[in-house]
Design a protein around this motif. Structure first.
Motif, mmCIF file in Angstrom:
data_model
loop_
_atom_site.group_PDB
_atom_site.id
_atom_site.type_symbol
_atom_site.label_atom_id
_atom_site.label_comp_id
_atom_site.label_asym_id
_atom_site.label_seq_id
_atom_site.Cartn_x
_atom_site.Cartn_y
_atom_site.Cartn_z
ATOM 1 N N ALA A 187 -4.400 10.570 0.550
ATOM 2 C CA ALA A 187 -3.668 11.773 0.945
ATOM 3 C C ALA A 187 -2.493 12.068 0.020
ATOM 4 C CB ALA A 187 -3.168 11.633 2.385
ATOM 5 N N GLY A 188 -2.329 11.264 -1.015
ATOM 6 C CA GLY A 188 -1.306 11.564 -2.010
ATOM 7 C C GLY A 188 0.013 10.856 -1.846
ATOM 8 N N PHE A 189 0.115 9.904 -0.946
ATOM 9 C CA PHE A 189 1.342 9.120 -0.805
ATOM 10 C C PHE A 189 1.359 8.004 -1.845
ATOM 11 C CE2 PHE A 189 0.779 10.953 3.405
ATOM 12 C CZ PHE A 189 2.069 11.338 3.746
ATOM 13 N N ARG A 190 2.557 7.560 -2.222
ATOM 14 C CA ARG A 190 2.692 6.323 -2.987
ATOM 15 C C ARG A 190 2.696 5.183 -1.978
ATOM 16 N NH1 ARG A 190 7.842 5.984 -5.389
ATOM 17 N NH2 ARG A 190 8.563 7.499 -3.875
ATOM 18 N N VAL A 191 1.815 4.237 -2.133
ATOM 19 C CA VAL A 191 1.595 3.232 -1.097
ATOM 20 C C VAL A 191 1.969 1.841 -1.595
ATOM 21 C CG1 VAL A 191 -0.095 2.178 0.458
ATOM 22 C CG2 VAL A 191 -0.241 4.629 -0.084
ATOM 23 N N VAL A 192 2.693 1.118 -0.736
ATOM 24 C CA VAL A 192 3.002 -0.286 -0.968
ATOM 25 C C VAL A 192 2.475 -1.066 0.233
ATOM 26 C CG1 VAL A 192 4.798 -2.016 -1.333
ATOM 27 C CG2 VAL A 192 5.104 0.304 -2.238
ATOM 28 N N VAL A 193 1.639 -2.070 -0.025
ATOM 29 C CA VAL A 193 1.090 -2.912 1.039
ATOM 30 C C VAL A 193 1.752 -4.282 0.948
ATOM 31 C CG1 VAL A 193 -0.978 -3.960 2.012
ATOM 32 C CG2 VAL A 193 -1.105 -1.694 0.965
ATOM 33 N N ILE A 194 2.256 -4.777 2.091
ATOM 34 C CA ILE A 194 2.949 -6.071 2.115
ATOM 35 C C ILE A 194 2.280 -6.979 3.134
ATOM 36 C CG2 ILE A 194 5.137 -7.251 2.476
ATOM 37 C CD1 ILE A 194 5.332 -3.545 2.154
ATOM 38 N N ASP A 195 1.960 -8.194 2.706
ATOM 39 C CA ASP A 195 1.409 -9.199 3.615
ATOM 40 C C ASP A 195 1.776 -10.567 3.071
ATOM 41 O OD1 ASP A 195 -0.488 -10.941 5.165
ATOM 42 O OD2 ASP A 195 -1.224 -8.983 5.852
ATOM 43 N N ASP A 196 2.151 -11.495 3.975
ATOM 44 C CA ASP A 196 2.549 -12.828 3.507
ATOM 45 C C ASP A 196 1.354 -13.746 3.285
ATOM 46 O OD1 ASP A 196 1.817 -13.210 6.129
ATOM 47 O OD2 ASP A 196 3.723 -14.081 6.774
ATOM 48 N N ARG A 197 0.152 -13.240 3.498
ATOM 49 C CA ARG A 197 -1.068 -14.013 3.257
ATOM 50 C C ARG A 197 -1.661 -13.592 1.913
ATOM 51 N NH1 ARG A 197 -3.881 -12.132 8.729
ATOM 52 N NH2 ARG A 197 -2.979 -10.199 7.870
ATOM 53 N N GLN A 198 -1.707 -14.525 0.996
ATOM 54 C CA GLN A 198 -2.141 -14.213 -0.358
ATOM 55 C C GLN A 198 -3.549 -13.622 -0.394
ATOM 56 O OE1 GLN A 198 -0.077 -14.807 -3.299
ATOM 57 N NE2 GLN A 198 -1.599 -13.323 -4.009
#
Length: 327
Positions: A187-198
């Protein structure tokens, strides 16, 4: 998509091309001002300016612009028949600026500056009697979007203003979080995904434009300080992880904070975090359950629901947080 960069690639390859930009609209039109379409020697390459007769006229204008090495303003009045074909009410008018891609140094330099910038204003003359006129002026990255494109009052210039797309931080890269991240990127957003599981924070699970961080909330906020143009979606694997994140992001300047879960979950977290000192007004602005109420069940359906609400927020259509959660 970066139309400036794509146009540069055509010029560098010495291929014929033209760039079409919706410069002005009135009434009901198929696309808003600022919409772009890149035309190559074989026809449309990227984007669309409305389809049907509108696009056919623009493709012809692109050929003519390339032949005479000069731009044109194409005006289309959507009559009742055309409007019906497009599913619109009649009476709309769209003006589309069509410019040939030329290998003139000043023109190429303006395209290069725009392609590399996070925000700026591109101004292009509508007549090229003495050669192409295109300039670029940078803007601060936190500038407001404003009107994407407009004709100057004297109609001598098309003025385009672009800024960075809003950023969405998705905490949790499980099935639902990953689906939300992919839909938000589409949809055109800049996305950052965060998770503490590698194993979940694996860039291979997402497209190349999505930033993936293996870490916790402190790592994320240190690297990506939140502003009013940021959105946060919390979709982790459990209440404890959610609570740690909400405690940090609820009082932040983020313009949107959503939490995956039920109203009962909201009540439990609010009680616990309120006792921990998180201000009540910060907790009240969290959107729980996150997303528009469309009866979503699968991860993909939930992603559609959440991104629809993010679009509503981006376009400024939603009410203040808390007031918009009447369900």
């Amino acid at each position: 998509m970066n139309f400036w960069r794509a146009a540069l690639e055509l010029i560098a390859a010495r291929r014929a091309g033209a760039l079409a930009t919706v410069a002005h609209t009135s009434g009901s039109t198929p696309v808003p001002a600022g919409t772009k379409m890149l035309v190559g020697d074989g026809g449309r390459l990227l984007g669309t300016v409305g389809g049907g007769c509108v696009e056919a006229d623009v493709l012809q204008a692109a050929i003519e612009a390339q032949q005479r090495r000069g731009p044109a303003l194409v005006t289309h009045h959507l009559n009742a028949d055309l409007a019906g074909d497009l599913g619109l009410s009649c009476g709309g008018t769209v003006e589309i600026f069509v410019e040939p891609l030329v290998a003139e140094p000043a023109y190429v330099a303006a395209l290069q500056a725009a392609a590399a910038a996070d925000a700026g204003v591109v101004t292009t003359a509508t007549r090229w009697d003495d050669g192409p006129v295109k300039t670029f002026e940078p803007l601060p990255p936190d500038s407001r979007a404003g009107v994407p494109a407009a004709l100057s009052e004297d109609r001598r210039f098309v003025v385009e203003r672009f800024t960075l797309a809003p950023r969405v931080l998705v905490f949790g890269a499980g099935h639902v979080g990953a689906a939300i991240a992919r839909a938000a990127a589409a949809a055109g957003f800049r996305v950052v995904v965060i998770d503490d599981r590698q194993e979940y924070a694996d860039p291979a699970r997402f497209n190349g434009e999505t930033t993936v961080l293996a870490g916790g909330v402190e790592d994320a906020l240190a690297r990506f300080p939140l502003t009013a143009r940021d959105a946060v979606v919390v979709a982790t694997r459990g209440h404890r992880h959610d609570a740690l994140i909400v405690e940090r992001v609820a009082p932040s300047p983020a313009g949107y904070v959503g939490l995956l879960g039920s109203r009962r979950k909201q009540a439990v977290l609010s009680k616990a975090l309120g006792a921990a000192g998180v201000p009540a007004e910060s907790l009240a602005r969290i959107r729980v359950p996150v997303g528009l109420p469309i009866g979503a069940e699968t991860p993909e359906e939930i992603a559609v629901s959440v991104v629809a609400e993010l679009i509503e927020w981006r376009r400024g259509k939603s009410e203040e947080v808390g007031e918009s959660r009447r369900r």
